[in-house]
Enzyme design. Structure first.
Site, PDB file in Angstrom:
ATOM      1  N   GLU A   1      55.066 -22.716 -13.607  1.00 26.25           N
ATOM      2  CA  GLU A   1      53.810 -23.041 -12.918  1.00 26.25           C
ATOM      3  C   GLU A   1      54.071 -23.401 -11.453  1.00 26.25           C
ATOM      4  O   GLU A   1      53.198 -23.259 -10.610  1.00 26.25           O
ATOM      5  CB  GLU A   1      53.127 -24.208 -13.625  1.00 26.25           C
ATOM      6  CG  GLU A   1      51.711 -24.408 -13.145  1.00 26.25           C
ATOM      7  CD  GLU A   1      51.103 -25.695 -13.649  1.00 26.25           C
ATOM      8  OE1 GLU A   1      50.818 -25.762 -14.853  1.00 26.25           O
ATOM      9  OE2 GLU A   1      50.929 -26.614 -12.845  1.00 26.25           O
ATOM     10  N   GLU A   2      55.270 -23.834 -11.149  1.00 28.10           N
ATOM     11  CA  GLU A   2      55.595 -24.247  -9.779  1.00 28.10           C
ATOM     12  C   GLU A   2      55.993 -23.091  -8.861  1.00 28.10           C
ATOM     13  O   GLU A   2      56.229 -23.311  -7.678  1.00 28.10           O
ATOM     14  CB  GLU A   2      56.731 -25.273  -9.801  1.00 28.10           C
ATOM     15  CG  GLU A   2      56.411 -26.556 -10.528  1.00 28.10           C
ATOM     16  CD  GLU A   2      55.285 -27.349  -9.872  1.00 28.10           C
ATOM     17  OE1 GLU A   2      55.056 -27.187  -8.664  1.00 28.10           O
ATOM     18  OE2 GLU A   2      54.612 -28.113 -10.599  1.00 28.10           O
TER      19      GLU A   2
ATOM     20  N   ASP B   1      58.019 -33.331 -10.342  1.00 30.53           N
ATOM     21  CA  ASP B   1      57.724 -31.924 -10.690  1.00 30.53           C
ATOM     22  C   ASP B   1      58.881 -31.057 -10.244  1.00 30.53           C
ATOM     23  O   ASP B   1      59.353 -30.185 -10.980  1.00 30.53           O
ATOM     24  CB  ASP B   1      56.517 -31.377  -9.920  1.00 30.53           C
ATOM     25  CG  ASP B   1      55.207 -31.969 -10.314  1.00 30.53           C
ATOM     26  OD1 ASP B   1      55.181 -33.174 -10.572  1.00 30.53           O
ATOM     27  OD2 ASP B   1      54.223 -31.224 -10.352  1.00 30.53           O
TER      28      ASP B   1
ATOM     29  N   GLU C   1      50.324 -23.108 -19.857  1.00 32.96           N
ATOM     30  CA  GLU C   1      49.769 -24.266 -20.564  1.00 32.96           C
ATOM     31  C   GLU C   1      49.028 -23.869 -21.843  1.00 32.96           C
ATOM     32  O   GLU C   1      49.281 -24.403 -22.922  1.00 32.96           O
ATOM     33  CB  GLU C   1      48.787 -25.015 -19.631  1.00 32.96           C
ATOM     34  CG  GLU C   1      49.480 -25.583 -18.396  1.00 32.96           C
ATOM     35  CD  GLU C   1      48.511 -26.002 -17.301  1.00 32.96           C
ATOM     36  OE1 GLU C   1      47.471 -25.333 -17.115  1.00 32.96           O
ATOM     37  OE2 GLU C   1      48.800 -26.990 -16.593  1.00 32.96           O
TER      38      GLU C   1
ATOM     39  N   ASP D   1      55.701 -24.960 -17.857  1.00 30.75           N
ATOM     40  CA  ASP D   1      55.102 -25.893 -16.903  1.00 30.75           C
ATOM     41  C   ASP D   1      56.041 -27.096 -16.930  1.00 30.75           C
ATOM     42  O   ASP D   1      56.076 -27.837 -17.915  1.00 30.75           O
ATOM     43  CB  ASP D   1      53.686 -26.277 -17.355  1.00 30.75           C
ATOM     44  CG  ASP D   1      53.013 -27.205 -16.352  1.00 30.75           C
ATOM     45  OD1 ASP D   1      53.702 -27.675 -15.421  1.00 30.75           O
ATOM     46  OD2 ASP D   1      51.810 -27.465 -16.514  1.00 30.75           O
TER      47      ASP D   1
ATOM     48  N   ASP E   1      48.336 -27.254  -5.925  1.00 27.15           N
ATOM     49  CA  ASP E   1      48.414 -28.684  -6.235  1.00 27.15           C
ATOM     50  C   ASP E   1      49.512 -29.346  -5.403  1.00 27.15           C
ATOM     51  O   ASP E   1      50.483 -28.711  -5.040  1.00 27.15           O
ATOM     52  CB  ASP E   1      48.750 -28.896  -7.724  1.00 27.15           C
ATOM     53  CG  ASP E   1      47.880 -28.053  -8.632  1.00 27.15           C
ATOM     54  OD1 ASP E   1      46.667 -28.129  -8.468  1.00 27.15           O
ATOM     55  OD2 ASP E   1      48.438 -27.332  -9.474  1.00 27.15           O
TER      56      ASP E   1
ATOM     57  N   LEU F   1      56.317 -30.034 -15.449  1.00 26.04           N
ATOM     58  CA  LEU F   1      55.777 -31.394 -15.594  1.00 26.04           C
ATOM     59  C   LEU F   1      54.265 -31.341 -15.484  1.00 26.04           C
ATOM     60  O   LEU F   1      53.707 -31.385 -14.386  1.00 26.04           O
ATOM     61  CB  LEU F   1      56.373 -32.319 -14.533  1.00 26.04           C
ATOM     62  CG  LEU F   1      56.563 -33.758 -14.961  1.00 26.04           C
ATOM     63  CD1 LEU F   1      57.383 -33.874 -16.235  1.00 26.04           C
ATOM     64  CD2 LEU F   1      57.214 -34.559 -13.870  1.00 26.04           C
ATOM     65  N   ASP F   2      53.645 -31.226 -16.631  1.00 23.76           N
ATOM     66  CA  ASP F   2      52.187 -31.123 -16.643  1.00 23.76           C
ATOM     67  C   ASP F   2      51.553 -32.512 -16.595  1.00 23.76           C
ATOM     68  O   ASP F   2      52.097 -33.459 -17.134  1.00 23.76           O
ATOM     69  CB  ASP F   2      51.734 -30.394 -17.911  1.00 23.76           C
ATOM     70  CG  ASP F   2      50.248 -30.217 -17.912  1.00 23.76           C
ATOM     71  OD1 ASP F   2      49.756 -29.460 -17.063  1.00 23.76           O
ATOM     72  OD2 ASP F   2      49.574 -30.870 -18.722  1.00 23.76           O
TER      73      ASP F   2
HETATM   74  P1  AHM Z   1      48.755 -29.836 -13.485  1.00 26.91           P
HETATM   75  O1  AHM Z   1      49.486 -28.752 -14.182  1.00 26.91           O
HETATM   76  O2  AHM Z   1      48.675 -29.620 -12.014  1.00 26.91           O
HETATM   77  O3  AHM Z   1      49.253 -31.181 -13.839  1.00 26.91           O
HETATM   78  O4  AHM Z   1      47.204 -29.739 -13.937  1.00 26.91           O
HETATM   79  C1  AHM Z   1      46.878 -29.610 -15.263  1.00 26.91           C
HETATM   80  C2  AHM Z   1      46.271 -30.890 -15.748  1.00 26.91           C
HETATM   81  C3  AHM Z   1      46.234 -30.961 -17.246  1.00 26.91           C
HETATM   82  O5  AHM Z   1      47.317 -31.704 -17.723  1.00 26.91           O
HETATM   83  C4  AHM Z   1      44.957 -31.669 -17.530  1.00 26.91           C
HETATM   84  O6  AHM Z   1      44.406 -31.315 -18.777  1.00 26.91           O
HETATM   85  C5  AHM Z   1      44.075 -31.242 -16.413  1.00 26.91           C
HETATM   86  O7  AHM Z   1      44.940 -30.914 -15.334  1.00 26.91           O
HETATM   87  C6  AHM Z   1      43.149 -32.316 -15.970  1.00 26.91           C
HETATM   88  O8  AHM Z   1      42.326 -31.837 -15.001  1.00 26.91           O
HETATM   89  P2  AHM Z   1      41.138 -32.715 -14.394  1.00 26.91           P
HETATM   90  O9  AHM Z   1      41.797 -33.747 -13.544  1.00 26.91           O
HETATM   91  O10 AHM Z   1      40.305 -31.747 -13.615  1.00 26.91           O
HETATM   92  O11 AHM Z   1      40.379 -33.298 -15.542  1.00 26.91           O
HETATM   93 MG    MG Z   2      50.171 -27.994 -15.647  1.00 21.74          MG
END
Ligand code: AHM
Ligand code: MG
Length: 345
Positions: free
Chosen positions: A96-97, A73, A282, A118, A67, A120-121
């Site tokens: 997660e990073e 983040d 998560e 995680d 990502d 900053l989710d």
């Molecule tokens: P991230 O950790 O990179 O932010 O991704 C996780 C996020 C969740 O918060 C969320 O439920 C999901 O990605 C949403 O995914 P999508 O955009 O495919 O619906």
């Molecule tokens: Mg996340």
């Protein structure tokens, strides 16, 4: 659990009272939870200043799972490390990073806990000022030696000693469990304190909300497509009225459904057979919260999430989580449709 009625109770007071109900507790977990609350305040301060501090935008890097890394983040990830690395309470961390485990620097003492987080989710929401969150999971060290290892991180969710999240929304709320109920604390920015606002959260047994990214439906297994079609049917005799709600920020979607009732799902797809969400950072912590609040969390393939033993740090897992009756109903529906499809093939 102590009764707090309408008294003002800070998170420090509450955690301390909770510790007193466990004679023999060393106080280390208590202190670790204080540290989590401190991290939450540090990140909340930065999130609230984001638009002002010219911190919005991407770093240009890509994190361990591909990502784009937003500046916030990175800030959140470092904030956790800076608060946690030297306290002597942790033996290892995982974020997660980061692709691998995060070791406690040589010069600092090591403790008996493992922290997975995680930082900053939902960070794709940062630029739009929508809700984002921090998720954390705490395990006990299970290996010998003072340094924690990957093995200490790869434990099933059922072994978590604590889990929780911080939601940075219109207000900042920290929700956690140590296996004795779920409690929520709202940050009073003028006091700089988290105050008990949601004691002993229980999720409704059923709800009307369902949350998923339906843009992925073409790539879902047919049973999942049929399930969402069924949720939309207007005339089914047993049907309760449903509403769809989806922020795309797991902590925000989860927290809303926890309070109002309903179901969230992120199934596997042709492109992502294991879905998108990470088991350790998560899904496991939110599953512990959900079960402690009376809900259920499964992978939609017959497994309870908390029973899954991870084999890698960034393992992804399909998720079906929420009110007990809604998850039961979804599982039964999926099983019935799969049986029909299997019969046809
Ligand atoms: P991230 O950790 O990179 O932010 O991704 C996780 C996020 C969740 O918060 C969320 O439920 C999901 O990605 C949403 O995914 P999508 O955009 O495919 O619906
Ligand atoms: Mg996340």
């Amino acid at each position: 659990m102590p009764v707090h009625s309408s008294r003002l109770v800070t998170i420090e007071r509450f955690i301390l009272d909770e510790e007193k109900t466990h004679p023999g507790a060393s106080g280390e977990l208590t202190n670790l939870l204080y540290d989590v609350a401190l991290v939450a305040k540090i990140i909340a301060r930065e999130v609230n200043r984001a638009g002002l501090a010219d911190i919005l935008g991407e770093t240009g890097d890509v994190n361990a799972t591909g990502d784009d890394v937003k500046l916030l983040d990175e800030y959140a990830d470092k904030a956790v490390f800076r608060v946690m690395d030297h306290t002597g309470r942790l033996c290892v961390m995982g974020s997660e990073e980061h692709e691998g485990i995060i070791k406690i620097p040589e010069r600092f003492p090591k403790g008996k806990y493992v922290l997975l987080f995680d930082p900053l989710d939902g960070s794709s929401n940062i630029d739009s000022n929508a809700s984002i969150g921090t998720i954390f999971s705490i395990h006990r060290k299970v290996t010998y030696g003072s340094d924690g290892t990957v093995e200490d991180c790869l434990q099933p969710g059922s072994r978590q000693v604590a889990a929780g999240y911080v939601l940075y929304g219109p207000s900042t709320i920290l929700v956690y469990t140590t296996g004795h109920g779920v409690h929520g604390f709202t940050l009073d920015p003028s006091l700089g304190e988290f105050l008990l606002s949601h004691p002993n959260i229980k999720t409704p047994d059923e709800g009307k909300i369902y949350s998923c990214n339906e843009q992925n439906r073409a790539d879902w297994e047919p049973a999942w497509r049929e399930y969402t079609d069924w949720l939309k049917e207007k005339d089914a005799a047993t049907r309760r009225p449903r509403s769809t709600r989806y922020i795309g920020s797991l902590v925000g979607d989860f927290h809303r459904n926890l309070l109002y009732g309903g179901v969230f799902f992120y199934p596997g797809s042709v492109k992502r057979p294991q879905g998108k969400l990470r088991l350790l950072y998560e899904v496991s912590p939110l599953s512990m919260i959900c079960e402690q609040a009376g809900g259920r969390s499964v992978d939609g393939l017959g497994h309870r999430i908390l029973d899954i033993t991870p084999s890698e740090l960034h393992q992804r897992v399909p998720l079906l989580i929420g009110s007990k009756k809604d998850v039961d109903e979804a599982e039964a529906f999926l099983a019935a449709r799969r049986a029909v499809h299997a019969g046809k093939s």
